[in-house]
Design an enzyme around this catalytic site. Sequence first.
Site, mmCIF file in Angstrom:
data_model
loop_
_atom_site.group_PDB
_atom_site.id
_atom_site.type_symbol
_atom_site.label_atom_id
_atom_site.label_comp_id
_atom_site.label_asym_id
_atom_site.label_seq_id
_atom_site.Cartn_x
_atom_site.Cartn_y
_atom_site.Cartn_z
ATOM 1 C CE LYS A 110 -4.252 -1.771 1.940
ATOM 2 N NZ LYS A 110 -5.289 -1.771 2.958
ATOM 3 C CE LYS A 192 -4.723 -9.807 -2.797
ATOM 4 N NZ LYS A 192 -5.019 -9.035 -1.412
ATOM 5 C CE LYS A 195 -10.593 -2.905 -1.366
ATOM 6 N NZ LYS A 195 -11.265 -3.259 -0.240
HETATM 7 P P1 TYM Z 1 -9.940 -7.345 2.793
HETATM 8 O O1 TYM Z 1 -11.195 -6.427 3.152
HETATM 9 O O2 TYM Z 1 -8.999 -6.724 1.993
HETATM 10 O O3 TYM Z 1 -10.321 -8.653 2.639
HETATM 11 C C1 TYM Z 1 -11.628 -9.305 3.131
HETATM 12 C C2 TYM Z 1 -11.366 -10.965 3.159
HETATM 13 O O4 TYM Z 1 -11.207 -11.383 1.623
HETATM 14 C C3 TYM Z 1 -10.119 -12.162 1.665
HETATM 15 N N1 TYM Z 1 -9.550 -12.091 0.387
HETATM 16 C C4 TYM Z 1 -9.064 -12.886 -0.634
HETATM 17 N N2 TYM Z 1 -9.493 -14.348 -0.395
HETATM 18 C C5 TYM Z 1 -8.844 -15.390 -1.260
HETATM 19 N N3 TYM Z 1 -8.571 -14.606 -2.503
HETATM 20 C C6 TYM Z 1 -8.388 -13.451 -2.765
HETATM 21 N N4 TYM Z 1 -7.867 -12.973 -3.728
HETATM 22 C C7 TYM Z 1 -8.635 -12.343 -1.801
HETATM 23 N N5 TYM Z 1 -8.684 -10.968 -1.634
HETATM 24 C C8 TYM Z 1 -9.078 -10.892 -0.406
HETATM 25 C C9 TYM Z 1 -9.037 -11.591 2.679
HETATM 26 O O5 TYM Z 1 -8.075 -12.453 3.279
HETATM 27 C C10 TYM Z 1 -9.954 -11.128 3.717
HETATM 28 O O6 TYM Z 1 -10.193 -12.350 4.861
HETATM 29 N N6 TYM Z 1 -7.264 -6.265 7.274
HETATM 30 C C11 TYM Z 1 -8.725 -7.197 6.705
HETATM 31 C C12 TYM Z 1 -9.688 -6.785 7.468
HETATM 32 C C13 TYM Z 1 -9.772 -6.926 8.885
HETATM 33 C C14 TYM Z 1 -9.879 -8.203 9.416
HETATM 34 C C15 TYM Z 1 -9.990 -7.857 10.864
HETATM 35 C C16 TYM Z 1 -9.842 -9.654 9.101
HETATM 36 C C17 TYM Z 1 -9.749 -6.156 9.651
HETATM 37 N N7 TYM Z 1 -9.540 -6.682 10.967
HETATM 38 C C18 TYM Z 1 -9.650 -8.950 11.679
HETATM 39 C C19 TYM Z 1 -9.992 -10.439 10.145
HETATM 40 C C20 TYM Z 1 -9.773 -10.199 11.498
HETATM 41 C C21 TYM Z 1 -8.662 -6.960 5.239
HETATM 42 O O7 TYM Z 1 -8.401 -5.572 4.796
HETATM 43 O O8 TYM Z 1 -9.418 -7.646 4.437
#
Ligand code: TYM
Length: 324
Positions: A110, A192, A195
Amino acid sequence: MRVFSGIQPTGQLHIGNYLGAIRQWLELQEKEECIFCIVDLHAITIPYNFREFQDIVLKKAIEYLACGIDPEKSIIFIQSDVKEHTELAWLLGTVCPIGDLNRMTQFKDKSKRFKNSINAGLFNYPVLMASDILLYQTDLVPVGKDQGQHVELTRSIARKFNKKFGKTFKIPKLLLPKMGAKIMSLQEPKKKMSKSALSSCLFLLDEPKVIREKIMKATTDSGKKILYNPKRKPGISNLLTIYSLFSGKSIKELEKKFENKGYGDFKKSLAKVLIKSLEPIRRKRKELLNREVYIKEILKKGAKRAQVLASSTIKEAKNNMGLT
Ligand code: TYM
């Protein structure tokens, strides 16, 4: 078992989010105590539209519900509605070495993407995530593979804190799905799905026409055979994974089904499966869009229930640290 996970409200949900995280949540909510959080405080660490933000957060809640998250079974709430998240993050920050934060790959990525706005919030992002998880004495954290490093850091922060101030937090476990932990980009299958690359990303709310177009344009590999081999055939292997997870058919079954067929037939069939699987989510979302009062009520109730749990942990943490 207590389960906690979160998703950022910005950007639309894509099939990576669904297969990596939400699918696990749907299974877990049937048997475990689940808490799902819309992490608005994480989302503001990169440039965002603050005028539309509240609406974006509400729409994300609607998407959760449309996917099948059931407020009767799970707690759903908005992170900033429970002030204990930021409070505990400060306390945890005092035991987290900056060297550990410097190693986080998401921070490095990022920082490259948002060169002009590398702020302290972005750097401390993983500490807030640790706070989210530890506040609820969580046993399991179901996420995709990209969040593994953050969960590992959470475990390390919890261990350090417990060692210094006495046992306060449960050490949570990372829960990755057996398949789909890392769904790859449709255009660049070695990266990966994310979005930030719109045409490489299949969103849950994409119209059937768009789904068909994106799948038909997805990068395939040299050769003609539909075979699972992520190293040699990353494109087809990724599509096979997606097909398998949405259809419930094993990769072996799919290889057999398409044994004598070409990439075109395979992709047409995959697009059909996706359109059929995603249709109920689109329909449910449309229904829910008119029920703003009901959604707000769910989130308010969720925050109340979450706060009861969170306040008990923060009391103990402060007490153990010698604060009042
Ligand atoms: P975020 O919003 O980027 O993504 C949400 C969830 O989607 C999963 N993910 C994927 N899984 C498989 N293939 C992909 N290409 C892919 N892209 C995204 C992510 O692994 C995630 O599970 N930091 C976290 C949000 C968060 C969180 C937490 C998660 C904040 N606090 C506490 C768990 C526990 C995030 O940015 O996810």
